[in-house]
Design an enzyme around this catalytic site. Structure first.
Site, short mmCIF file in Angstrom:
data_model
loop_
_atom_site.label_atom_id
_atom_site.label_comp_id
_atom_site.label_asym_id
_atom_site.label_seq_id
_atom_site.Cartn_x
_atom_site.Cartn_y
_atom_site.Cartn_z
N GLU A 238 0.82 -1.22 0.00
CA GLU A 238 0.00 0.00 0.00
C GLU A 238 0.85 1.26 0.00
O GLU A 238 0.54 2.22 -0.70
CB GLU A 238 -0.90 0.05 1.24
N HIS B 126 -10.27 -5.18 10.40
CA HIS B 126 -10.92 -4.92 9.12
C HIS B 126 -12.16 -4.08 9.28
O HIS B 126 -12.94 -3.97 8.37
CB HIS B 126 -11.30 -6.25 8.45
#
Lengths: 412, 365
Positions: free
Chosen positions: B140, B209
């Site tokens: 990322e 998450h």
């Protein structure tokens, strides 16, 4: 100092013979194979050679290659190039030393990372590429900005935080940018510029420009994970990115052998080819960058490791002598200084005399002093500038300081 | 008196206003519908009374068209539209923008051949090719940095984080480079990047998450944040975000991807900086966004039955706040209840409609 055509008219009696010899010797000293008969008035001051014949220079050390064939050690150059190398490097050196004094005089504040000692990298790279090729670097960016076409005035104005600085006084030492020359800065966070650089290379490939990006970083940043991430993507997508590790052997206070298990930064790419270059030799740098550009346009990324050295500490807050000895610094200065090397080349090729080079240096000193004086006169940015350029286009929203009373502005 | 509502402290505003006389009502002529004054976008009809618009001046300065003011349940179209799910709306928006501007590209994990983990980029790789819909490896930090670097040269990448939480790995790039480059370069570089991704509580996805990162990004200067909640505003915001010259972070919600709504066939954009009036009311203003909107609307039903008239605003633009709409609304009702997603987000609690009802009742006493 007699003009050399006179010696033909001299008689040959013993006294005149001595003088004839003297004059011959003088004229031989002063004549150059490329200078034909000169008018008397010009004989006062012989101008610097303007020869256009190419000169071939051997790099001081051979290149060490990883997964590729190293380029040859013979570099094509010219008189003009040699002299311009000398001039620009001397300018960079003077600029950095002047920045040192300005910092100590508290006109420059915050961080100031100086590049003296490493000028050959900036100069050699510029000589090999065009303004369409992009360069992105970390915070040691003053000289690279200059090499990309920035002016001394912009540099000093930005360092002192004035309006006419290259980033309008809002960036400071670590944030020099020059969009029209594809110089993307100027970044404070160590290593963060490498993914940015690979992104620029991606955009170059996307827009099908035949250009490359040089993403520069130091030996300290070479241990950042994002570098390897970016390298992986560049190799995967065949991006024209060239990662240049300016290895000055110290990551602030930590020597490279204390920070990296494998200090062969040019090999760290593993599947990506690499080249180790003597970064104090401007011609080696030029050759390597030329080679790298050709490689990157065809085969994707390549790593260049420039073996260089910085004389100052990491920044102005670092004396630079707590983690290395003064002998080491002066040793490198004596043996490997890039400007001295060019000076020797200029003198050995008879392109100019010592005096001329000294005059050049005096001119440069004056140029730098003038730029500083002009920058000192430049005003500081307006207070309203605090809120401009936060967004590209404002929204009529408000922005205020901590107590919501003192500073309040509607974002334009 | 305009409410000073700034990021993350809506609760503060609420307590400040609770001293007002709850019986005081403001005259009904409200100004909640902006003028439609743009060239190519559709005007969506209003759900309820549309009085004169005071927002002409303001919206004329902004890029494009205004939001629709409707209730969440009814769809707003002039003529025939087509029904689709929220993720399909996002995909439509993305596809239209990619068709329109060759500089737009998408990068993210599994966005290409796989079609996107939430199918937002389905079919795009086949249509536009591998150079415009880029499957990245799992890094990322690097690919966000690359997107920002590409944006510096003029490309308009749409960076997808598979989950907003993963973007924490790229926080340095978003904060230091994305947000600040326009400022530190003195305006030389613009970063027209869109960073989007689903976040929020799903169904038992686990703590890592299920994060909402709005409060972390609120402190970064220079970026815009928007949150979509319906297919209509999802498509509109996606298009507007891509066209914006500023870096925009588009927050989506995992559980909202399957919302169905009818949206217009014609092209339209939603204004990035504007809030949406979901349900005009008189007594109290409830600010919400994203998934909480639906909880609030449920609570609103209960409240209406109990005799209250809540005004529900979906703030949509998280940074900068649409102070105009919010201010007007609070001026009118003198009371507002920010739901937790609009307030501080350090600890997440999923507020149930019943809790919202109780909070409103407490405030109205």
């Amino acid at each position: 100092y007699l003009p050399h055509w006179n010696w033909n008219c001299l008689t040959t009696d013993s006294q005149s013979e001595k003088s004839a010899v003297w004059i011959m010797a003088l004229s031989r000293l002063s004549s150059r194979s490329n200078i034909i008969s000169r008018p008397l008035s010009a004989a006062f001051r012989r101008s610097i050679s303007t020869d256009t014949t190419p000169i071939t220079i051997e790099t001081s050390l051979p290149f060490t290659a990883h997964l590729c064939d190293p380029p040859s050690r013979s570099v094509e150059s010219s008189t003009q190039e040699l002299l311009s190398f000398f001039r620009t490097m001397a300018l960079m050196r003077r600029m950095e030393i002047a920045a040192d004094s300005l910092y100590k005089a508290k006109l420059i504040r915050g961080f100031c990372h100086l590049y003296d000692g490493q000028e050959a990298v900036a100069i050699g790279m510029e000589a090999a590429i065009t303004k369409k090729d992009a360069i992105i670097t970390a915070y040691r960016d003053h000289c690279i900005f200059l090499g990309r076409g920035g002016s001394l005035y912009e540099v000093f104005a930005e360092l002192m935080g004035r309006q006419d600085g290259c980033s309008r006084g809002k960036g400071g030492s670590m944030h020099f940018y020059k969009k029209d020359s594809s110089f993307y800065g100027g970044h404070g966070i160590v290593g963060a510029q490498v993914p940015l650089g690979c992104g620029i290379a991606f955009a170059q490939k996307y827009s099908k420009e035949e250009a490359v990006t040089f993403a520069m970083y130091g030996d300290g940043a070479a241990n950042q994970g994002q570098l390897f991430e970016a390298l992986n993507i560049s190799a995967l997508w065949d991006l024209p990115s060239i990662l240049v590790c300016e290895n000055n052997h110290y990551g602030m206070g930590t020597a490279e052998w204390r920070a990296a298990k494998s200090p062969s930064y040019y090999k760290r790419g593993d599947y990506v080819p690499g080249l180790k270059v003597d970064g104090m030799d401007a011609f080696a740098v030029k050759q390597a960058c030329k080679f790298a550009k050709e490689h990157a346009l065809k085969n994707g990324p390549i790593i260049l490791e420039m073996d260089t050295y910085r004389y100052h500490g990491h920044s102005m807050s670092d004396p630079g002598s707590t983690y290395r000895t003064r002998d080491e610094i002066s040793g490198v200065r004596q043996e490997r200084d890039p400007i001295e090397r060019i000076k020797k080349l200029v003198l050995s090729h008879d392109l100019a005399t010592e005096k001329e080079l000294k005059d050049m240096e005096k001119e440069i000193r004056k140029e730098v002093d003038d730029a500083i004086a002009k920058a000192k006169d430049c005003p500081m940015p307006e207070p309203s500038e605090l809120f401009t350029n936060v967004y590209v286009k404002g929204f009529g929203t408000e922005s205020f300081g901590a107590d919501r009373k003192e500073v309040k502005a509607a974002l334009p | 008196m305009a409410a000073r509502i700034h990021g993350g402290a809506g609760a503060g505003a609420a307590t400040a206003l609770s001293t007002f006389n709850p019986k005081k009502l403001v005259a009904p002529s409200r100004t909640n519908l902006p003028a439609r004054s743009s060239k190519r976008c559709i005007v969506a009809a209003a759900g309820s009374d549309a009085s004169k618009s005071l927002r002409v001046g303001h919206s004329q300065k902004l890029i494009a068209n205004a939001a629709v003011a409707t209730k969440a349940e009814t769809s707003a179209t002039t003529g025939t539209g087509h029904e689709l799910l929220l993720f399909e709306a996002l995909q439509e928006g993305l596809e239209e923008e990619m068709d329109r501007d060759p500089h737009v590209c998408v990068m993210g994990e599994d966005v290409g051949h796989y079609g996107g983990s939430y199918k937002v980029t389905k079919g795009l790789a086949d249509k536009f090719g591998d150079l415009r819909v880029l499957d990245t490896p799992i890094c990322e930090n690097a690919f966000t940095g690359m997107g920002i670097g590409a944006a510096m040269t003029g490309l308009r990448p749409v960076i997808e984080g598979m989950n907003m939480g993963f973007l924490l790995l790229a926080f340095n790039q978003i904060s230091n480079n994305c947000g600040m480059l326009h400022y530190t370069s003195g305006g030389q570089f613009t970063i027209p990047v869109v960073i989007r991704g689903p976040g929020g509580v799903g169904r038992q996805l686990g703590a890592e998450h299920s994060q909402r990162l709005e409060s972390y990004f609120q402190s970064i200067p220079g970026i815009q944040m928007v949150a979509c909640s319906t297919p209509y505003n999802a498509k509109g915001l996606m298009k507007a975000a891509i066209r914006s010259e500023n870096p925009v972070i588009l927050f989506e919600h995992v559980l909202l991807y399957n919302l169905k709504e009818k949206i217009p066939d014609e092209e339209y954009i939603c204004n990035l900086e504007e809030a949406e009036m979901v349900r005009p009311g008189e007594h109290i203003t409830i600010l919400t966004y994203s998934r909480m909107r639906y909880h609030v609307m449920q609570a609103a039903k209960t409240l209406v039955n109990k005799g209250y008239d809540p005004e529900v605003i979906d703030i949509r633009s998280l940074k900068p706040f649409d102070l105009y709409t919010i201010g007007n609304s609070v001026k009118k009702t003198h009371r507002d209840v920010p739901t937790p997603y609009a307030g501080t987000l350090e600890e997440w609690t999923v507020v149930q409609p019943a809790q919202i009802v109780t909070a409103v009742e407490q405030l109205c006493q």
